[in-house]
Design an enzyme around this catalytic site. Structure first.
Site, PDB file in Angstrom:
ATOM      1  N   HIS A  69      -3.924  -4.261   6.275  1.00  0.00           N
ATOM      2  CA  HIS A  69      -4.575  -3.782   5.042  1.00  0.00           C
ATOM      3  C   HIS A  69      -4.349  -4.725   3.859  1.00  0.00           C
ATOM      4  O   HIS A  69      -4.930  -4.513   2.792  1.00  0.00           O
ATOM      5  CB  HIS A  69      -4.176  -2.336   4.731  1.00  0.00           C
ATOM      6  CG  HIS A  69      -2.868  -2.160   4.034  1.00  0.00           C
ATOM      7  ND1 HIS A  69      -1.690  -1.888   4.698  1.00  0.00           N
ATOM      8  CD2 HIS A  69      -2.537  -2.198   2.729  1.00  0.00           C
ATOM      9  CE1 HIS A  69      -0.705  -1.760   3.824  1.00  0.00           C
ATOM     10  NE2 HIS A  69      -1.189  -1.948   2.623  1.00  0.00           N
ATOM     11  N   ASP A 105      -1.875  -1.725  11.928  1.00  0.00           N
ATOM     12  CA  ASP A 105      -1.789  -2.339  10.599  1.00  0.00           C
ATOM     13  C   ASP A 105      -0.909  -3.591  10.629  1.00  0.00           C
ATOM     14  O   ASP A 105       0.174  -3.608  10.050  1.00  0.00           O
ATOM     15  CB  ASP A 105      -1.285  -1.304   9.583  1.00  0.00           C
ATOM     16  CG  ASP A 105      -1.527  -1.735   8.143  1.00  0.00           C
ATOM     17  OD1 ASP A 105      -2.204  -2.763   7.937  1.00  0.00           O
ATOM     18  OD2 ASP A 105      -1.022  -1.060   7.233  1.00  0.00           O
ATOM     19  N   GLN A 125       4.294   0.514  -3.430  1.00  0.00           N
ATOM     20  CA  GLN A 125       3.141  -0.378  -3.562  1.00  0.00           C
ATOM     21  C   GLN A 125       3.594  -1.811  -3.836  1.00  0.00           C
ATOM     22  O   GLN A 125       4.426  -2.048  -4.710  1.00  0.00           O
ATOM     23  CB  GLN A 125       2.220   0.111  -4.676  1.00  0.00           C
ATOM     24  CG  GLN A 125       1.160   1.087  -4.184  1.00  0.00           C
ATOM     25  CD  GLN A 125       1.715   2.267  -3.412  1.00  0.00           C
ATOM     26  OE1 GLN A 125       2.677   2.861  -3.851  1.00  0.00           O
ATOM     27  NE2 GLN A 125       1.126   2.591  -2.290  1.00  0.00           N
ATOM     28  N   GLY A 126       3.033  -2.730  -3.086  1.00  0.00           N
ATOM     29  CA  GLY A 126       3.405  -4.140  -3.218  1.00  0.00           C
ATOM     30  C   GLY A 126       4.446  -4.562  -2.196  1.00  0.00           C
ATOM     31  O   GLY A 126       4.698  -5.750  -2.015  1.00  0.00           O
ATOM     32  N   ASP A 127       5.073  -3.597  -1.557  1.00  0.00           N
ATOM     33  CA  ASP A 127       5.988  -3.917  -0.448  1.00  0.00           C
ATOM     34  C   ASP A 127       5.221  -4.021   0.864  1.00  0.00           C
ATOM     35  O   ASP A 127       5.748  -4.517   1.865  1.00  0.00           O
ATOM     36  CB  ASP A 127       7.075  -2.844  -0.303  1.00  0.00           C
ATOM     37  CG  ASP A 127       8.033  -2.819  -1.484  1.00  0.00           C
ATOM     38  OD1 ASP A 127       8.359  -3.907  -1.987  1.00  0.00           O
ATOM     39  OD2 ASP A 127       8.446  -1.723  -1.902  1.00  0.00           O
ATOM     40  N   SER A 128       3.998  -3.546   0.879  1.00  0.00           N
ATOM     41  CA  SER A 128       3.170  -3.561   2.077  1.00  0.00           C
ATOM     42  C   SER A 128       3.190  -4.911   2.761  1.00  0.00           C
ATOM     43  O   SER A 128       3.144  -5.955   2.103  1.00  0.00           O
ATOM     44  CB  SER A 128       1.717  -3.283   1.715  1.00  0.00           C
ATOM     45  OG  SER A 128       1.483  -1.922   1.746  1.00  0.00           O
TER      46      SER A 128
HETATM   47  N1  ARG Z   1       0.222   0.665   0.909  1.00  0.00           N
HETATM   48  C1  ARG Z   1       1.278   0.149   0.081  1.00  0.00           C
HETATM   49  C2  ARG Z   1       1.022  -1.313  -0.253  1.00  0.00           C
HETATM   50  O1  ARG Z   1      -0.080  -1.749  -0.045  1.00  0.00           O
HETATM   51  C3  ARG Z   1       2.638   0.389   0.670  1.00  0.00           C
HETATM   52  C4  ARG Z   1       2.983   1.790   0.503  1.00  0.00           C
HETATM   53  C5  ARG Z   1       4.273   2.144   1.115  1.00  0.00           C
HETATM   54  N2  ARG Z   1       4.516   3.472   0.717  1.00  0.00           N
HETATM   55  C6  ARG Z   1       5.581   4.161   1.014  1.00  0.00           C
HETATM   56  N3  ARG Z   1       5.714   5.331   0.505  1.00  0.00           N
HETATM   57  N4  ARG Z   1       6.507   3.664   1.809  1.00  0.00           N
HETATM   58  O2  ARG Z   1       1.824  -1.984  -0.875  1.00  0.00           O
END
Ligand code: ARG
Length: 259
Positions: free
Chosen positions: A73, A118, A205-208
């Site tokens: 993603h 993913d 967010q941003g750790d993805s």
């Molecule tokens: N989708 C998020 C990203 O793009 C990562 C989200 C992780 N969320 C969590 N609750 N662990 O950075």
């Protein structure tokens, strides 16, 4: 879980998009927002030398010296792509010791449609002189306590970070995780982690795309997960969801060989 999260996650190729997406989410429990990566501490220089920050606002890990393993993603497809910059070599993204290397190609998991699968690989224009992170090839290490690291938000709507942060998250069974997410979870493809009872610690967010890892029996770091999604960040009752690396180990290896 609201559909919007899934929908946006599917198309979010840019960090900004991801962040915008998040602010639209209802905050089930506006948990006291602790530290970046939520509930973590700063990583020491050299502690996780395989960590990579990607310019679209994601994390990654060095799978080979010139290949980064990240989340599907975080990228928009497969093919030649020189638009991504990988930054590695320091916990501090602005350090003179940090190296910036452009991508040459991207390979998104074949069949990726926003539900499971993913993972993605990014080929770099030159090899980095840094250690790689081994990936789990069996489910043996899909349990216990994990470390997750990244430059992502410190709380649900928080800022991206200059310095790498880390947190410790316990394994959560598929059964427990399905209590939170129902059929949005793809148990064969995903592994959950977090403090379900208390919340307070999670990726965000941003750790993805960044790795979730632990020590193997020989004491070496081994990657078991890729930061994927969750309801908010660190909310009680909602663990973080990670791509289950052991499920894709053979696919990742075969894909890397083509880059
Ligand atoms: N989708 C998020 C990203 O793009 C990562 C989200 C992780 N969320 C969590 N609750 N662990 O950075």
């Amino acid at each position: 879980m609201p559909r919007t999260l899934r929908t946006l996650r599917r198309s979010a190729a840019a960090g900004a998009v991801i962040l915008a997406a998040v602010s639209l989410q209802p905050t089930a429990a506006a948990a006291a927002a602790p530290e970046p990566i939520v509930g973590g501490t700063r990583a020491a220089e050299g502690e996780f030398p395989f960590m990579v920050r990607l310019s679209m606002g994601c994390g990654g890990a060095l799978y080979a010296k010139d290949i980064v393993l990240t989340a599907a993603h975080c990228v928009s497809g497969t093919g030649n792509d020189t638009s991504i910059t990988a930054t590695a070599g320091s916990v501090d993204l602005q350090s003179p010791n940090a190296v910036d290397v452009p991508s040459t190609k991207v390979l998104q998991a074949p069949g990726y449609d926003g539900r499971g699968k993913d993972w993605a690989l990014i080929k770099l224009s030159k090899p980095l002189n840094l250690p790689t992170l081994k990936t789990a090839t069996t489910t043996d290490y899909d349990k216990g306590t994990f470390t997750v690291a990244g430059w992502g938000a410190t709380s649900e709507n928080g800022d991206q970070q200059r310095y790498l942060r880390k947190a410790t998250v316990p394994f959560v069974s598929d059964t427990k995780c399905e209590k939170a997410y129902g059929s949005d979870l793809t148990p064969s493809d995903e592994i959950c982690a977090g403090d379900v009872a208390q919340g307070g610690v999670d990726s965000c967010q941003g750790d993805s795309g960044g790795p979730m890892f632990r020590k193997d029996d020989a004491g070496a770091w081994i990657q078991v997960g890729i930061v994927s999604w969750g309801q908010g960040c660190a909310e009680p009752g909602y663990p973080g969801v990670y791509s289950q690396v052991s499920t894709f180990a053979a696919d990742i290896k075969a894909a890397a060989a083509t880059l």
